[in-house]
Design an enzyme around this catalytic site. Sequence first.
Site, PDB file in Angstrom:
ATOM      1  N   TYR A  97     -10.521  -2.635   2.749  1.00 45.60           N
ATOM      2  CA  TYR A  97     -10.215  -3.295   4.031  1.00 45.60           C
ATOM      3  C   TYR A  97      -9.736  -2.360   5.124  1.00 45.60           C
ATOM      4  O   TYR A  97      -9.686  -2.738   6.284  1.00 45.60           O
ATOM      5  CB  TYR A  97      -9.231  -4.448   3.822  1.00 45.60           C
ATOM      6  CG  TYR A  97      -7.772  -4.046   3.681  1.00 45.60           C
ATOM      7  CD1 TYR A  97      -7.310  -3.446   2.521  1.00 45.60           C
ATOM      8  CD2 TYR A  97      -6.861  -4.262   4.711  1.00 45.60           C
ATOM      9  CE1 TYR A  97      -5.993  -3.073   2.387  1.00 45.60           C
ATOM     10  CE2 TYR A  97      -5.525  -3.895   4.578  1.00 45.60           C
ATOM     11  CZ  TYR A  97      -5.099  -3.303   3.421  1.00 45.60           C
ATOM     12  OH  TYR A  97      -3.799  -2.935   3.290  1.00 45.60           O
ATOM     13  N   LYS A  98      -9.364  -1.125   4.779  1.00 45.77           N
ATOM     14  CA  LYS A  98      -9.033  -0.177   5.851  1.00 45.77           C
ATOM     15  C   LYS A  98      -9.293   1.237   5.364  1.00 45.77           C
ATOM     16  O   LYS A  98      -9.820   1.431   4.279  1.00 45.77           O
ATOM     17  CB  LYS A  98      -7.596  -0.367   6.338  1.00 45.77           C
ATOM     18  CG  LYS A  98      -6.520  -0.143   5.303  1.00 45.77           C
ATOM     19  CD  LYS A  98      -5.145  -0.347   5.952  1.00 45.77           C
ATOM     20  CE  LYS A  98      -4.033  -0.096   4.961  1.00 45.77           C
ATOM     21  NZ  LYS A  98      -2.705  -0.325   5.532  1.00 45.77           N
ATOM     22  N   ASP A 146     -35.727  18.969  18.202  1.00 45.45           N
ATOM     23  CA  ASP A 146     -35.050  19.076  16.909  1.00 45.45           C
ATOM     24  C   ASP A 146     -35.798  20.079  16.024  1.00 45.45           C
ATOM     25  O   ASP A 146     -36.370  19.712  15.003  1.00 45.45           O
ATOM     26  CB  ASP A 146     -35.019  17.672  16.258  1.00 45.45           C
ATOM     27  CG  ASP A 146     -34.276  17.646  14.932  1.00 45.45           C
ATOM     28  OD1 ASP A 146     -33.504  18.581  14.659  1.00 45.45           O
ATOM     29  OD2 ASP A 146     -34.474  16.675  14.179  1.00 45.45           O
ATOM     30  N   TYR A 197      -4.197 -11.388  -4.935  1.00 47.89           N
ATOM     31  CA  TYR A 197      -2.977 -11.260  -5.741  1.00 47.89           C
ATOM     32  C   TYR A 197      -3.096 -11.944  -7.101  1.00 47.89           C
ATOM     33  O   TYR A 197      -2.311 -11.689  -8.002  1.00 47.89           O
ATOM     34  CB  TYR A 197      -1.808 -11.959  -5.028  1.00 47.89           C
ATOM     35  CG  TYR A 197      -1.154 -11.231  -3.888  1.00 47.89           C
ATOM     36  CD1 TYR A 197      -1.903 -10.642  -2.885  1.00 47.89           C
ATOM     37  CD2 TYR A 197       0.233 -11.170  -3.792  1.00 47.89           C
ATOM     38  CE1 TYR A 197      -1.284 -10.007  -1.815  1.00 47.89           C
ATOM     39  CE2 TYR A 197       0.861 -10.538  -2.729  1.00 47.89           C
ATOM     40  CZ  TYR A 197       0.102  -9.959  -1.744  1.00 47.89           C
ATOM     41  OH  TYR A 197       0.712  -9.347  -0.704  1.00 47.89           O
ATOM     42  N   HIS A 253       6.584 -11.362   1.113  1.00 46.69           N
ATOM     43  CA  HIS A 253       5.616 -10.756   2.036  1.00 46.69           C
ATOM     44  C   HIS A 253       6.077 -11.031   3.469  1.00 46.69           C
ATOM     45  O   HIS A 253       6.588 -12.132   3.748  1.00 46.69           O
ATOM     46  CB  HIS A 253       4.219 -11.353   1.810  1.00 46.69           C
ATOM     47  CG  HIS A 253       3.131 -10.602   2.529  1.00 46.69           C
ATOM     48  ND1 HIS A 253       2.988 -10.608   3.904  1.00 46.69           N
ATOM     49  CD2 HIS A 253       2.144  -9.781   2.058  1.00 46.69           C
ATOM     50  CE1 HIS A 253       1.962  -9.845   4.248  1.00 46.69           C
ATOM     51  NE2 HIS A 253       1.428  -9.321   3.148  1.00 46.69           N
ATOM     52  N   GLY A 254       5.915 -10.086   4.364  1.00 45.95           N
ATOM     53  CA  GLY A 254       6.256 -10.288   5.782  1.00 45.95           C
ATOM     54  C   GLY A 254       5.530 -11.517   6.341  1.00 45.95           C
ATOM     55  O   GLY A 254       4.444 -11.864   5.859  1.00 45.95           O
ATOM     56  N   ASP A 255       6.111 -12.139   7.359  1.00 49.00           N
ATOM     57  CA  ASP A 255       5.527 -13.400   7.846  1.00 49.00           C
ATOM     58  C   ASP A 255       4.303 -13.196   8.748  1.00 49.00           C
ATOM     59  O   ASP A 255       3.796 -14.134   9.353  1.00 49.00           O
ATOM     60  CB  ASP A 255       6.589 -14.245   8.568  1.00 49.00           C
ATOM     61  CG  ASP A 255       7.066 -13.572   9.854  1.00 49.00           C
ATOM     62  OD1 ASP A 255       6.649 -12.418  10.109  1.00 49.00           O
ATOM     63  OD2 ASP A 255       7.850 -14.193  10.581  1.00 49.00           O
ATOM     64  N   SER A 288       0.867  -1.188   0.000  1.00 51.33           N
ATOM     65  CA  SER A 288       0.000   0.000   0.000  1.00 51.33           C
ATOM     66  C   SER A 288       0.895   1.227   0.000  1.00 51.33           C
ATOM     67  O   SER A 288       0.633   2.209  -0.684  1.00 51.33           O
ATOM     68  CB  SER A 288      -0.880   0.046   1.250  1.00 51.33           C
ATOM     69  OG  SER A 288      -1.690  -1.082   1.320  1.00 51.33           O
ATOM     70  N   ILE A 337       5.636  -1.319  13.742  1.00 56.26           N
ATOM     71  CA  ILE A 337       5.629  -0.216  12.785  1.00 56.26           C
ATOM     72  C   ILE A 337       4.660  -0.553  11.653  1.00 56.26           C
ATOM     73  O   ILE A 337       4.654  -1.652  11.145  1.00 56.26           O
ATOM     74  CB  ILE A 337       7.059   0.087  12.238  1.00 56.26           C
ATOM     75  CG1 ILE A 337       7.064   1.314  11.324  1.00 56.26           C
ATOM     76  CG2 ILE A 337       7.659  -1.082  11.487  1.00 56.26           C
ATOM     77  CD1 ILE A 337       7.482   2.538  12.019  1.00 56.26           C
TER      78      ILE A 337
HETATM   79  C1  SPV Z   1     -31.182  13.824  11.735  1.00 64.22           C
HETATM   80  O1  SPV Z   1     -30.527  12.831  12.069  1.00 64.22           O
HETATM   81  O2  SPV Z   1     -31.261  14.831  12.436  1.00 64.22           O
HETATM   82  C2  SPV Z   1     -31.897  13.833  10.464  1.00 64.22           C
HETATM   83  C3  SPV Z   1     -32.405  12.572   9.912  1.00 64.22           C
HETATM   84  O3  SPV Z   1     -32.118  14.890   9.937  1.00 64.22           O
HETATM   85  S1  SPV Z   1     -34.042  12.416  10.434  1.00 64.22           S
HETATM   86  O4  SPV Z   1     -34.035  12.322  11.887  1.00 64.22           O
HETATM   87  O5  SPV Z   1     -34.549  11.203   9.815  1.00 64.22           O
HETATM   88  O6  SPV Z   1     -34.794  13.569   9.996  1.00 64.22           O
HETATM   89 MG    MG Z   2     -31.866  16.531  11.151  1.00 62.17          MG
END
Ligand code: SPV
Ligand code: MG
Length: 430
Positions: A45-46, A205, A77, A91-93, A11, A127
């Site tokens: 994978y990462k 909210d 591979y 490749h490292g072991d 990588s 490392i």
């Molecule tokens: C939130 O996570 O605040 C969103 C998604 O806006 S929802 O709650 O579905 O509105």
């Molecule tokens: Mg929201």
Amino acid sequence: MKNKVVYVALSADILHEGHINIINTASKYGKVIVGLLTDEAIASYKNIPTLDYRQREIVLQNMKLVKKVMPQRTLDYRPNLNLIKPHFVVHGDDWKTGPQAETRKQVISTLKKWGGKLIEPKYTKNISSSSIKSKLVNNLSPTNRVSMLKRLLNNKKIVRVLESHSPLSGLIVENIKIQKKNKLEQFDAMWSSSLTDSSVKGKPDNQVLDFSSRFSGLGDLLDVTSKPLIFDADNGGRSEHLPYTIKTLERLGVSAIMIEDKIGLKKNSLFKDQSGSKQDTIKDFCKKIQIIKKTRSSKDFLIGARIESFILGKGLKDSIKRAKAYSNAGADLILIHSKEKTPKEIFSFSKIFRKTKYYKPLVSVPSTYSKTNETMLIKNGFKIVIYANHMLRAAYPAMQNAAESILKHQRSFELENKISSVKKVINLIK
Ligand code: SPV
Ligand code: MG
């Protein structure tokens, strides 16, 4: 050994003495060809590498002991081995056990076909690029992080995002990994949710929690994590304020803003009663998108447009019309929201929208249709999945149960095996 060919897959995101050790050993057996893992192969994978393929390729091409660099497009591979039929693979072991053990077996049996051999020098301990990177998390520059979501979109089948409402929950998203069928599964990015940010502050909210307050929490979260973040900005607020919001988000290192096409007093989209909630006009919402497009300093900072047509009972035709207009105005991502128990309506949307010239990567928030898995989303053209509130929903009942147990037993003993030990908490932050 002059005419022998030696294959080494790397990588090489951050070159360190472990790589040099491998390349040195390989060069003793013949001409070294490096199979450089593509960004897509690494992201499978990462974490996606800090340096992209071309940057890593330039470094390796200029190493004296490397004769040639070729892309290795998968963790497997075999395609490259069959192509160049090397005499040796080095490749490292360290891969004799763990997730790469199967790959190792495949390499051995493929090499056997032409009498090739696997050489496994002792792995250089303590490392790795990943360990160096985790030390560098605190030095991650915001610009570096902003671009990461775009790069993930280009290199992953689906970008997996989990809500983070605090630095501690962000650290879980950052570090959690599980091994599943020879693959390490992890989250790619964080979602800053208006719902969970508000709930943590004990507020509804409905935008009563202002951006300044959310940005301050965001700073704390971004301080201790390195994964990219998508910011739920409700409807983005007033157009006149948007340029300032964008400036702050980019400075903090946020990768994308998600704005929804609703106006008036905000209500969470998952509320049953949406009466009083109004959808913005296409024209006004497109203006907001254009303002963001004009004011962002980097094109890698993505604009997400969230369509609320299904939430407000407007239907498929309206959602498609809006998606085309928002895409045309400059949206980089389209979130099609739904509060149905099945993904039927969002899949009917994607079926049409993905064939139009306005297609942009689609985002899904499977809060209500939670039986839908990622394979199904990928199959239906979705590129991002946001688990939008699950860390908070997990934490709340756990805290409530703890409080109830203490009240019930008038001591904490009964709780001990259900909660983290104090020692664990002390050692939580390294
Ligand atoms: C939130 O996570 O605040 C969103 C998604 O806006 S929802 O709650 O579905 O509105
Ligand atoms: Mg929201």
